[in-house]
Scaffold this active site. Sequence first.
Site, PDB file in Angstrom:
ATOM      1  N   ASP A 173       0.220  -3.386   9.216  1.00  0.00           N
ATOM      2  CA  ASP A 173      -0.437  -2.933   9.813  1.00  0.00           C
ATOM      3  C   ASP A 173      -1.905  -3.873  10.075  1.00  0.00           C
ATOM      4  OD1 ASP A 173      -0.458  -0.954   8.538  1.00  0.00           O
ATOM      5  OD2 ASP A 173      -2.122  -0.527   6.882  1.00  0.00           O
ATOM      6  N   LYS A 177       2.380  11.941  -0.959  1.00  0.00           N
ATOM      7  CA  LYS A 177       3.601  12.729  -0.145  1.00  0.00           C
ATOM      8  C   LYS A 177       3.829  13.007  -1.965  1.00  0.00           C
ATOM      9  CE  LYS A 177       2.102  11.758   2.403  1.00  0.00           C
ATOM     10  NZ  LYS A 177       1.261  10.555   3.208  1.00  0.00           N
ATOM     11  N   HIS A 187      20.706  28.616  13.564  1.00  0.00           N
ATOM     12  CA  HIS A 187      20.484  30.209  12.770  1.00  0.00           C
ATOM     13  C   HIS A 187      20.393  30.604  11.593  1.00  0.00           C
ATOM     14  CE1 HIS A 187      17.957  33.426  13.297  1.00  0.00           C
ATOM     15  NE2 HIS A 187      19.442  34.061  12.996  1.00  0.00           N
ATOM     16  N   GLU A 238     -16.705  14.326   9.652  1.00  0.00           N
ATOM     17  CA  GLU A 238     -16.114  14.014  10.512  1.00  0.00           C
ATOM     18  C   GLU A 238     -16.855  13.882  11.650  1.00  0.00           C
ATOM     19  OE1 GLU A 238     -13.133  12.381  10.934  1.00  0.00           O
ATOM     20  OE2 GLU A 238     -14.071  12.022  13.085  1.00  0.00           O
ATOM     21  N   THR A 254       0.259  -0.997  -0.181  1.00  0.00           N
ATOM     22  CA  THR A 254      -0.058  -0.112   0.174  1.00  0.00           C
ATOM     23  C   THR A 254       1.002   1.478   0.081  1.00  0.00           C
ATOM     24  OG1 THR A 254      -1.860  -1.281   0.675  1.00  0.00           O
ATOM     25  CG2 THR A 254      -2.025   0.865   1.411  1.00  0.00           C
ATOM     26  N   ARG A 300      -8.870   1.381   8.094  1.00  0.00           N
ATOM     27  CA  ARG A 300      -8.608   0.762   7.116  1.00  0.00           C
ATOM     28  C   ARG A 300      -8.398  -0.875   8.766  1.00  0.00           C
ATOM     29  NH1 ARG A 300      -5.637   1.733   2.971  1.00  0.00           N
ATOM     30  NH2 ARG A 300      -4.813  -0.384   2.654  1.00  0.00           N
TER      31      ARG A 300
HETATM   32  C1  LIG Z   1      -3.309   7.512   1.552  1.00  0.00           C
HETATM   33  C2  LIG Z   1      -2.581   6.339   2.086  1.00  0.00           C
HETATM   34  C3  LIG Z   1      -1.484   7.446   2.913  1.00  0.00           C
HETATM   35  C4  LIG Z   1      -0.466   6.925   3.288  1.00  0.00           C
HETATM   36  N1  LIG Z   1       0.564   7.505   4.341  1.00  0.00           N
HETATM   37  C5  LIG Z   1       1.265   6.916   5.074  1.00  0.00           C
HETATM   38  C6  LIG Z   1       2.261   7.953   5.147  1.00  0.00           C
HETATM   39  O1  LIG Z   1       2.864   9.181   4.916  1.00  0.00           O
HETATM   40  N2  LIG Z   1       3.779   7.640   6.208  1.00  0.00           N
HETATM   41  C7  LIG Z   1       2.735   5.817   7.350  1.00  0.00           C
HETATM   42  O2  LIG Z   1       4.051   5.942   7.464  1.00  0.00           O
HETATM   43  N3  LIG Z   1       2.208   6.129   6.605  1.00  0.00           N
HETATM   44  C8  LIG Z   1       1.293   5.253   6.049  1.00  0.00           C
HETATM   45  N4  LIG Z   1       0.359   5.558   5.560  1.00  0.00           N
HETATM   46  C9  LIG Z   1       0.130   3.343   6.041  1.00  0.00           C
HETATM   47  C10 LIG Z   1       0.762   3.032   5.524  1.00  0.00           C
HETATM   48  O3  LIG Z   1       0.758   2.645   4.040  1.00  0.00           O
HETATM   49  C11 LIG Z   1       1.267   1.395   6.258  1.00  0.00           C
HETATM   50  O4  LIG Z   1       0.941   1.472   7.117  1.00  0.00           O
HETATM   51  C12 LIG Z   1       1.677   0.511   4.747  1.00  0.00           C
HETATM   52  O5  LIG Z   1       1.631   0.182   4.095  1.00  0.00           O
HETATM   53  C13 LIG Z   1       1.107  -0.919   5.951  1.00  0.00           C
HETATM   54  O6  LIG Z   1       2.140  -1.743   5.934  1.00  0.00           O
HETATM   55  P1  LIG Z   1       2.135  -3.264   5.810  1.00  0.00           P
HETATM   56  O7  LIG Z   1       3.277  -4.058   5.302  1.00  0.00           O
HETATM   57  O8  LIG Z   1       2.150  -4.003   6.934  1.00  0.00           O
HETATM   58  O9  LIG Z   1       1.076  -3.970   4.374  1.00  0.00           O
HETATM   59  P2  LIG Z   1       1.042  -3.141   3.349  1.00  0.00           P
HETATM   60  O10 LIG Z   1       2.224  -1.831   2.632  1.00  0.00           O
HETATM   61  O11 LIG Z   1      -0.741  -3.362   3.097  1.00  0.00           O
HETATM   62  O12 LIG Z   1       1.710  -4.284   2.290  1.00  0.00           O
HETATM   63  C14 LIG Z   1       0.892  -5.919   2.496  1.00  0.00           C
HETATM   64  C15 LIG Z   1       1.488  -6.970   1.140  1.00  0.00           C
HETATM   65  O13 LIG Z   1       1.287  -7.809   1.666  1.00  0.00           O
HETATM   66  C16 LIG Z   1       0.408  -8.478  -0.012  1.00  0.00           C
HETATM   67  N5  LIG Z   1      -0.379  -9.491   0.241  1.00  0.00           N
HETATM   68  C17 LIG Z   1      -1.362  -9.525   1.013  1.00  0.00           C
HETATM   69  N6  LIG Z   1      -2.080 -10.667   1.161  1.00  0.00           N
HETATM   70  C18 LIG Z   1      -1.032 -11.616   0.721  1.00  0.00           C
HETATM   71  C19 LIG Z   1      -0.930 -13.403   1.416  1.00  0.00           C
HETATM   72  N7  LIG Z   1      -1.748 -13.970   2.022  1.00  0.00           N
HETATM   73  N8  LIG Z   1      -0.185 -13.419   0.179  1.00  0.00           N
HETATM   74  C20 LIG Z   1       1.188 -12.650  -0.400  1.00  0.00           C
HETATM   75  N9  LIG Z   1       1.053 -11.548  -0.254  1.00  0.00           N
HETATM   76  C21 LIG Z   1       0.077 -10.843   0.767  1.00  0.00           C
HETATM   77  C22 LIG Z   1      -0.002  -7.138  -0.232  1.00  0.00           C
HETATM   78  O14 LIG Z   1       0.031  -7.208  -1.918  1.00  0.00           O
HETATM   79  C23 LIG Z   1       0.353  -6.087  -0.026  1.00  0.00           C
HETATM   80  O15 LIG Z   1       2.027  -6.164  -1.432  1.00  0.00           O
HETATM   81  C24 LIG Z   1      -0.588   5.809   4.258  1.00  0.00           C
HETATM   82  C25 LIG Z   1      -1.464   5.020   4.094  1.00  0.00           C
HETATM   83  C26 LIG Z   1      -2.396   5.551   2.522  1.00  0.00           C
HETATM   84  C27 LIG Z   1      -3.791   4.122   2.577  1.00  0.00           C
END
Ligand SMILES: Cc1cc2nc3c(=O)[nH]c(=O)nc-3n(C[C@H](O)[C@H](O)[C@H](O)COP(=O)(O)OP(=O)(O)OC[C@H]3O[C@@H](n4cnc5c(N)ncnc54)[C@H](O)[C@@H]3O)c2cc1C
Length: 493
Positions: free
Chosen positions: A338, A70, A472, A230, A60, A299
């Site tokens: 997440d 960003k 500064h 909100e 994500t 989410r």
């Molecule tokens: C619009 C938006 C803006 C954001 N901006 C920020 C920010 O500026 N700073 C910040 O810190 N956070 C931000 N976030 C939050 C951040 O994107 C998430 O916290 C982060 O991506 C979580 O990482 P993750 O690796 O847990 O999961 P994800 O990034 O969701 O990755 C999960 C991966 O697992 C894979 N997957 C899922 N199920 C399976 C399966 N069963 N088998 C194999 N692969 C699988 C998916 O394909 C994906 O690639 C933002 C979120 C959004 C929606």
Amino acid sequence: MNAALARKAEAHGMEFPLAETIYDVAVIGGGPAGYTAAIRGAEYGLKVALIDASQKLGGTCLHVGCIPTKALLFNAELWEYVKDAAEYGIKLGEGGIGTPALDWAAVMARKNAIITKHVNGLNFLMKKHKIAVIAGFGRLTGAAQGGVHTVEVETNGQKSPVKAKNVILATGSEAKLLPGLKADSTVLTNIEILDLSAPPKSLIVIGAGAVGVEFASIFRSFGTDVTILEFLSRVVPVEDEEISKELARVFRKRGIETSTGAKVEKVEKTAGGVRVSYTDANGKAQVKEAEKVLVAVGRGPLTSGIGLEKTKVELERGFVKVNEVQETAEPGVYAIGDIVAGLPQLAHVGAMSGMVAMAKIAGRKYRPVRRDRIPSCTYTDPQIGSAGLTEAQAREKGHEVKVGKFPFAGNSKATIVGSHDGFVKVVADAKYGEILGVHIIGPQATELIAEAVAVMELEGTVEHLMFTIHAHPTLSEAMLDGYGAVEGMAINA
Ligand SMILES: Cc1cc2nc3c(=O)[nH]c(=O)nc-3n(C[C@H](O)[C@H](O)[C@H](O)COP(=O)(O)OP(=O)(O)OC[C@H]3O[C@@H](n4cnc5c(N)ncnc54)[C@H](O)[C@@H]3O)c2cc1C
């Protein structure tokens, strides 16, 4: 093995599972949590497989989250400066009579190029660290047999086993929608809104958390009429109350309409877009129409269909329960990012939780993720950066609290960059002066907060910081004045 699929996977830098290999760790999910864990595991000398269901690593965060938003926020910031170019003595066009124009296609192309560059970067890092990247949907098949777990990986209907001594779940999250709604070209989530062919004339944003307010900020800069609805009583409700108030004030000044305490009742499609019916804070029925609506109400974790029911892994409202080293109730199965219960859904938290899990697996030293040491950044105009306890939380926890507040209006660099809204607020323990929380709203707040996190990690005090030299003229001097303000001794206010 299907040769055509194998070739396709290879073209994307991915592999098919090799049934005979037993990995030290199989990571399911290649977002920031999963790929960081995989790299750290390889750095520890572990044999790591990284399984991802999509064709491109990054999750994500890279594709539809942190990075593209960003990138657009940076465009928005530049565009705001361009609109005020004359103030900076810059004449646009021949003799200053040209009108600046926004090339949306180029904005989108730049955002997409940034994503592609970083996908390629990840592929390079995987190769460099000899991590086996496996394309497919991974699911657990039960407890380990003889100390080895089997993850079933499904690619286009074909299933293959991946064997590993440990498994890290990092499957991430997806946008929640309101009941009965489906995302399309009018009802948007973070995915659709990042691919619009033009900024909409009007946009209703449901939800004033970080995602909602960032998109509100972006599209307002590009001329969209934005209304935020909100449910809770303030915008960015996890932040210190004074931060919420200041963001609402600046958003109002920027022409963003905000209705807090608003309960959305119905979202209907119309000929021109959408109609949102809601009950306002006074209990009055209201209707608002717009070209598009963004649903940004949180989410949900992606934890169904990954075989958890065959294990002892415990869930809490779909989120995985873990101990301080990210281990679940199933021995040898960890969860990061997440999907973890009780941690904020942020890329850097996911990444750090992955590093902690890998350190535990490798038998190396670790420090658990501390909830009160997490920087929280919202990249709106104005930006927000915060860490530690809010003033209200500190008082609730029984601390005797001293608060210092310094406005950016008194900071010379803020004048230079033309950004005077906001302040630095420091929440300190009254007796020993320990910094309990720092809350910044204003220019570069998302960068400035790093200092505060480091200080809190080292249990720094107001006294230390009042005698720490800040260059500064910098925005970071506002931090120095913020610490001084705790003792009523800011220099520039
Ligand atoms: C619009 C938006 C803006 C954001 N901006 C920020 C920010 O500026 N700073 C910040 O810190 N956070 C931000 N976030 C939050 C951040 O994107 C998430 O916290 C982060 O991506 C979580 O990482 P993750 O690796 O847990 O999961 P994800 O990034 O969701 O990755 C999960 C991966 O697992 C894979 N997957 C899922 N199920 C399976 C399966 N069963 N088998 C194999 N692969 C699988 C998916 O394909 C994906 O690639 C933002 C979120 C959004 C929606």
